[in-house]
Write an enzyme that holds these catalytic residues in place. Structure first.
Site, short mmCIF file in Angstrom:
data_model
loop_
_atom_site.label_atom_id
_atom_site.label_comp_id
_atom_site.label_asym_id
_atom_site.label_seq_id
_atom_site.Cartn_x
_atom_site.Cartn_y
_atom_site.Cartn_z
N GLU A 1 22.45 -56.98 -19.73
CA GLU A 1 22.54 -56.84 -18.29
C GLU A 1 22.68 -58.19 -17.61
OE1 GLU A 1 19.00 -54.70 -17.43
OE2 GLU A 1 17.69 -56.42 -17.71
N CYS B 1 22.46 -64.18 -12.74
CA CYS B 1 21.60 -64.33 -13.92
C CYS B 1 22.33 -63.72 -15.11
CB CYS B 1 20.27 -63.63 -13.69
SG CYS B 1 19.16 -63.75 -15.10
N CYS C 1 15.85 -59.80 -27.76
CA CYS C 1 15.23 -61.13 -27.80
C CYS C 1 14.32 -61.21 -29.02
CB CYS C 1 14.44 -61.39 -26.52
SG CYS C 1 13.84 -63.08 -26.35
N CYS D 1 7.60 -62.76 -26.05
CA CYS D 1 6.63 -63.17 -25.03
C CYS D 1 5.92 -61.93 -24.50
CB CYS D 1 7.34 -63.92 -23.90
SG CYS D 1 8.15 -65.44 -24.44
N CYS E 1 6.72 -60.32 -21.01
CA CYS E 1 8.14 -60.10 -20.70
C CYS E 1 8.60 -58.78 -21.29
CB CYS E 1 8.97 -61.24 -21.27
SG CYS E 1 10.75 -61.04 -21.01
N GLY F 1 17.39 -62.76 -23.77
CA GLY F 1 17.58 -63.66 -24.89
C GLY F 1 17.22 -65.10 -24.59
N GLU F 2 17.20 -65.90 -25.64
CA GLU F 2 16.94 -67.34 -25.57
C GLU F 2 18.27 -68.07 -25.74
OE1 GLU F 2 16.31 -70.91 -25.36
OE2 GLU F 2 14.37 -69.87 -25.19
N SER G 1 17.81 -71.83 -18.89
CA SER G 1 16.36 -71.65 -19.04
C SER G 1 16.02 -71.43 -20.51
CB SER G 1 15.89 -70.45 -18.21
OG SER G 1 14.50 -70.24 -18.40
N SER H 1 10.50 -72.14 -19.38
CA SER H 1 9.49 -71.10 -19.18
C SER H 1 8.16 -71.64 -19.70
CB SER H 1 9.90 -69.82 -19.93
OG SER H 1 11.08 -69.28 -19.39
N LEU H 2 7.34 -72.10 -18.79
CA LEU H 2 6.09 -72.76 -19.18
C LEU H 2 4.95 -71.75 -19.28
CD1 LEU H 2 5.14 -75.67 -19.80
CD2 LEU H 2 4.28 -75.75 -17.45
N HIS H 3 4.56 -71.20 -18.14
CA HIS H 3 3.66 -70.06 -18.04
C HIS H 3 2.21 -70.31 -18.45
CE1 HIS H 3 7.21 -67.86 -17.01
NE2 HIS H 3 7.72 -67.97 -18.21
N ASN I 1 5.71 -59.16 -12.61
CA ASN I 1 6.20 -57.81 -12.41
C ASN I 1 5.63 -56.89 -13.49
OD1 ASN I 1 8.28 -55.79 -11.30
ND2 ASN I 1 8.70 -55.82 -13.49
N CYS J 1 14.82 -58.34 -15.75
CA CYS J 1 15.68 -58.19 -16.93
C CYS J 1 15.02 -57.30 -17.97
CB CYS J 1 15.98 -59.56 -17.52
SG CYS J 1 17.14 -60.50 -16.53
#
Length: 408
Positions: free
Chosen positions: A116, A129, A136, A140, A143, A191-192, A223, A245-247, A324, A367
């Site tokens: 998508e 995006c 993926c 994570c 996610c 995906g990465e 990213s 993407s730290l988080h 989310n 996503c």
């Protein structure tokens, strides 16, 4: 799927991009490949460069899908092109339009796999995006896309096609560069991207080409979750903006919610950020930070984030993302007051920390969600849809769906 000798990167075996009629799809070929295939169909050698430049411009600057529309290409060459090639977009299975202008496209590729893309309009820009993989491999825990298995890498053509589809839908080809609505790209979809480096690089080079779509590298952000071996390579070979993407600000927490941290620690990731080519105060690295209640949102976490950015002398800003929630997740979004407090602490530390405005609420524009819904469809339904024409966009009314953000 194979794994590189160092065990770091999943590699999906490359696929030939051949149409059902045995014709090669030109979408996604770079300039040298385009010249090669044009020469192979019998175009005189002295014309190959010129014809390749003409085809390139028609495909990427004007967005045509028929060789008949290439008015400055001779009829005999157009005939040869049509005999051997196609200019084909993937199928749009479903397009959803949000009340706030966000558009989400579920795209089915030739082998039946889906990904998508999301278009997000803002006052001063329009951001697309883009996905780099089907599924993926990072898992994570916060996610939704991470709950899906990795199927394969997207080809360069499939990545470029997401841009083409959005421009088709937004009717941008009449004035290819003036007044464009897709002004920015973020490689933050499924995906990465750095686990599909070569295809992502090739696709972005096509998109940045000054005789095609002509999108500046300063308007493209890649990213990553912190694939350290390829971060410097990204800056050197592609030269786009970097988002990470730290988080989390502690290894134990980050390893829990992002398993990749067990391979590449915070120190390794932040060191790679410090060494990222081209990063400076006018071109900062962006840290994505999902606000997870009771996990990473304390005042101490905010102060530690400031300390780390200062320690590594990073030209950086932080995007705070209200989490989310999705069905089955164990995480909750931080309370709004705490998100604001976290932002204030980081700002007081001299670092920009805006709270990202959630977009596409009514179409669940996080996503992976539309892809997940598609996976539940019956095989019979999917077969019927495959035989049907591309459906008209779906306009969805406001609902109580959870807010979404776009991230990989």
């Amino acid at each position: 799927m194979q794994v590189t000798p160092n065990g770091h990167e999943p590699i999906i075996s490359p696929r030939l991009v051949i149409d059902a009629d045995g014709k090669t799809n030109l979408l996604g070929l770079d300039r040298e490949e385009l010249k090669t295939v044009i020469a192979e169909i019998g175009v005189p050698e002295k014309q190959v460069r010129m014809r390749a430049n003409q085809v390139w411009s028609w495909v990427y600057h004007h967005g045509v899908t028929s060789f008949d529309d290439m008015s400055n290409v001779s009829k005999d060459v157009r005939t040869k092109l049509a005999e051997h090639f196609v200019i084909k977009r993937p199928e749009i299975v479903e397009a959803q339009y949000s009340n706030d202008g966000t558009r989400k496209y579920l795209i089915r590729f030739a082998d039946g796999n889906e990904a998508e893309a999301v278009y997000i309009p803002e006052e001063d820009r329009g951001t697309l995006c883009v996905s780099s993989q089907v599924g993926c491999t990072l898992n994570c825990k916060f996610c939704h896309t991470g709950t899906m298995r990795l199927v394969r890498n997207l080809t360069a053509g499939e990545i470029v096609a997401q841009m083409m589809i959005a421009r088709d839908d937004l009717d941008e080809w009449k004035n290819p560069t003036a007044g464009r609505r897709v002004t920015n790209i973020v490689m933050m979809g499924m995906g990465e991207p750095l686990y599909n480096f070569d295809n992502v690089k090739k696709a972005l080079e096509i998109i940045m080409d000054d005789q095609g779509i002509q999108l500046s590298r300063r308007r493209i952000t890649l990213s990553t979750s912190g694939v350290v071996p390829h971060m410097e390579r990204c800056g050197t070979e592609i030269g786009v903006n970097l988002a990470v993407s730290l988080h989390a600000v502690r290894d134990d927490v980050r390893s829990e919610i992002m398993p990749i941290n067990k391979k590449y620690s915070l120190d390794q990731v932040l060191t790679a950020c410090a060494n990222y080519p081209g990063a400076h105060n006018a071109r900062r690295i962006t840290f994505e930070y999902a606000m997870l209640k009771g996990v990473n949102d304390s005042d101490a976490d905010a102060r530690e984030l400031v300390r780390l950015i200062r320690k590594y002398k990073l030209p950086a800003k932080v995007n705070l993302i209200p989490f989310n929630p999705w069905p089955g997740t164990v995480y909750e979004c931080s309370d709004w007051d705490q998100i604001q407090r976290f932002s204030d602490i980081v700002y007081e530390g001299g670092i920009s920390a805006p709270i990202r405005t959630p977009r596409g609420r009514d179409i669940m524009a996080a996503c992976g969600q539309l892809k997940s819904a598609s996976e539940k469809k019956s095989k019979a339904q999917l077969a019927r849809e495959a035989d049907a024409a591309v459906p008209a966009p779906v306009h969805v009314e406001e609902s109580d769906s959870a807010l979404g953000w776009v991230t990989g």
